[in-house]
Write a protein that holds these residues in place. Structure first.
Motif, short mmCIF file in Angstrom:
data_model
loop_
_atom_site.label_atom_id
_atom_site.label_comp_id
_atom_site.label_asym_id
_atom_site.label_seq_id
_atom_site.Cartn_x
_atom_site.Cartn_y
_atom_site.Cartn_z
N ILE A 48 0.81 -1.22 0.00
CA ILE A 48 0.00 0.00 0.00
C ILE A 48 0.85 1.27 0.00
N PRO A 49 1.88 1.40 0.86
CA PRO A 49 2.70 2.62 0.80
C PRO A 49 3.38 2.81 -0.56
N LEU A 50 3.90 1.72 -1.13
CA LEU A 50 4.57 1.82 -2.43
C LEU A 50 3.59 2.20 -3.53
N ALA A 51 2.43 1.54 -3.57
CA ALA A 51 1.44 1.84 -4.60
C ALA A 51 0.91 3.26 -4.44
N LEU A 52 0.75 3.70 -3.20
CA LEU A 52 0.29 5.07 -2.95
C LEU A 52 1.29 6.09 -3.49
N TRP A 53 2.56 5.87 -3.23
CA TRP A 53 3.60 6.79 -3.70
C TRP A 53 3.69 6.80 -5.23
N VAL A 119 -6.03 5.49 -6.11
CA VAL A 119 -5.38 6.80 -6.03
C VAL A 119 -5.42 7.51 -7.39
N ILE A 120 -5.18 6.77 -8.45
CA ILE A 120 -5.21 7.35 -9.79
C ILE A 120 -6.59 7.94 -10.11
N SER A 121 -7.64 7.28 -9.62
CA SER A 121 -8.99 7.73 -9.93
C SER A 121 -9.48 8.88 -9.05
N ALA A 122 -8.67 9.31 -8.09
CA ALA A 122 -9.07 10.42 -7.23
C ALA A 122 -9.23 11.70 -8.07
N GLU A 123 -10.23 12.49 -7.70
CA GLU A 123 -10.51 13.72 -8.45
C GLU A 123 -9.31 14.67 -8.39
N GLU A 124 -8.84 15.10 -9.54
CA GLU A 124 -7.68 16.00 -9.59
C GLU A 124 -8.00 17.36 -8.98
N ASP A 125 -9.25 17.79 -9.09
CA ASP A 125 -9.63 19.08 -8.51
C ASP A 125 -9.48 19.07 -6.99
N VAL A 126 -9.84 17.94 -6.38
CA VAL A 126 -9.72 17.82 -4.93
C VAL A 126 -8.25 17.85 -4.52
N VAL A 127 -7.42 17.14 -5.27
CA VAL A 127 -5.99 17.10 -4.97
C VAL A 127 -5.37 18.47 -5.16
N ASP A 128 -5.74 19.14 -6.24
CA ASP A 128 -5.20 20.49 -6.49
C ASP A 128 -5.65 21.47 -5.41
N GLY A 139 1.25 14.97 2.87
CA GLY A 139 -0.05 15.21 3.47
C GLY A 139 -1.18 14.91 2.50
N ILE A 140 -0.98 15.24 1.22
CA ILE A 140 -1.99 14.93 0.21
C ILE A 140 -2.18 13.42 0.08
N MET A 141 -1.06 12.69 0.06
CA MET A 141 -1.15 11.24 -0.06
C MET A 141 -1.91 10.62 1.11
N VAL A 142 -1.56 11.06 2.32
CA VAL A 142 -2.10 10.42 3.52
C VAL A 142 -3.51 10.91 3.85
N HIS A 143 -3.75 12.21 3.70
CA HIS A 143 -5.01 12.79 4.17
C HIS A 143 -6.05 13.02 3.08
N VAL A 144 -5.65 12.92 1.83
CA VAL A 144 -6.60 13.16 0.74
C VAL A 144 -6.75 11.92 -0.14
N GLU A 145 -5.65 11.51 -0.78
CA GLU A 145 -5.74 10.42 -1.75
C GLU A 145 -6.03 9.07 -1.10
N LEU A 146 -5.40 8.80 0.03
CA LEU A 146 -5.64 7.52 0.70
C LEU A 146 -7.10 7.37 1.15
#
Length: 239
Positions: A48-53, A119-128, A139-146
């Motif tokens: 999971i950490p590797l795939a998330l990164w 993670v790839i399918s997460a909305e780009e607007d939310v990440v931006d 922080g984006i990886m842990v608190h938003v995308e995950l």
């Protein structure tokens, strides 16, 4: 004596429902679950950490597809035999490590591919938006995308865990433990007199798999916010 009478006789033996006797169904069930949970936990820590990164930085798409294809192609029993052979050759404990490593390897592909896809399918607007408010990349990886990928990750964990539960039973062939699969292997060793034990062990494995399926359904229901669950369901219906 027919197989139903054999099964009843086997089920009603005095030690069959013991929590401390290796012949007991509760004892073997805990052993079965112990192997399964440990394997899933190790696989999750490795993937999971590797795939998330990789997904966050949009790298490793080819690796994700390759992992899925390899996971589909490699037979689980072949992995068990391979690791048992290597352990025996290197004089390592063959009653624990070969099965554990094979189970971890079996759980890797669905966990990796689902985490990456989620993670790839997460909305780009939310990440931006998160990046614009001052979130670091970590922080984006842990608190938003995950959290956004959690429904898809849990779906992968569900598939991986059920595969592992089924494979622990097969592992009894090369493992002194083997959980509930021990009954099936021992029953075959007895010949015609072991049909009741084979049937009882097979039913026990099926019941355990169904209970695990139900447990994961409850985990997904209560661990994932309703909004995310609805969004994940709508994505799964897209062509």
């Amino acid at each position: 004596m027919n197989v139903w009478a054999q099964t009843w006789q086997w089920l009603t033996q005095p030690n069959r429902w013991s929590w401390t006797d290796p012949a007991g169904i509760p004892y073997r069930t805990l052993e079965h679950l112990g192997f399964s949970v440990l394997s899933l936990a190790l696989a999750a820590l490795l993937t999971i950490p590797l795939a998330l990164w990789l997904a966050h930085y949009r790298k490793g798409g080819f690796v994700a597809n390759a992992v899925v294809n390899i996971g589909r192609a490699v037979p689980s029993f072949g992995l068990i035999i391979l690791f048992w052979f290597l352990a025996a050759r290197w004089e390592v404990n063959t009653s624990f490590w070969p099965l554990l490593i094979a189970l971890v390897a079996l759980a890797l592909p669905p966990l990796f591919s689902n985490t990456y896809a989620g993670v790839i399918s997460a909305e780009e607007d939310v990440v931006d938006a998160a990046r614009g408010t001052g979130y670091t990349e970590r922080g984006i990886m842990v608190h938003v995308e995950l959290p956004l990928a959690l429904p898809v990750i849990l779906a992968g964990a569900r598939v991986a865990f059920l595969q592992v539960v089924a494979t622990v039973a097969i592992g009894a062939i090369v493992n002194n433990g083997g959980g509930l699969g021990r009954y099936i292997v021992d029953g075959f060793a007895e010949g015609a007199g072991g049909y009741g034990e084979i049937l009882g062990g097979g039913v026990a494995v099926i019941v355990l798999a169904l209970l695990c399926e139900g447990a994961f359904g409850l985990i997904s229901r209560y661990a994932v916010p309703k909004g995310l669950a609805a969004e994940a369901a709508s994505r799964s219906r897209l062509p």
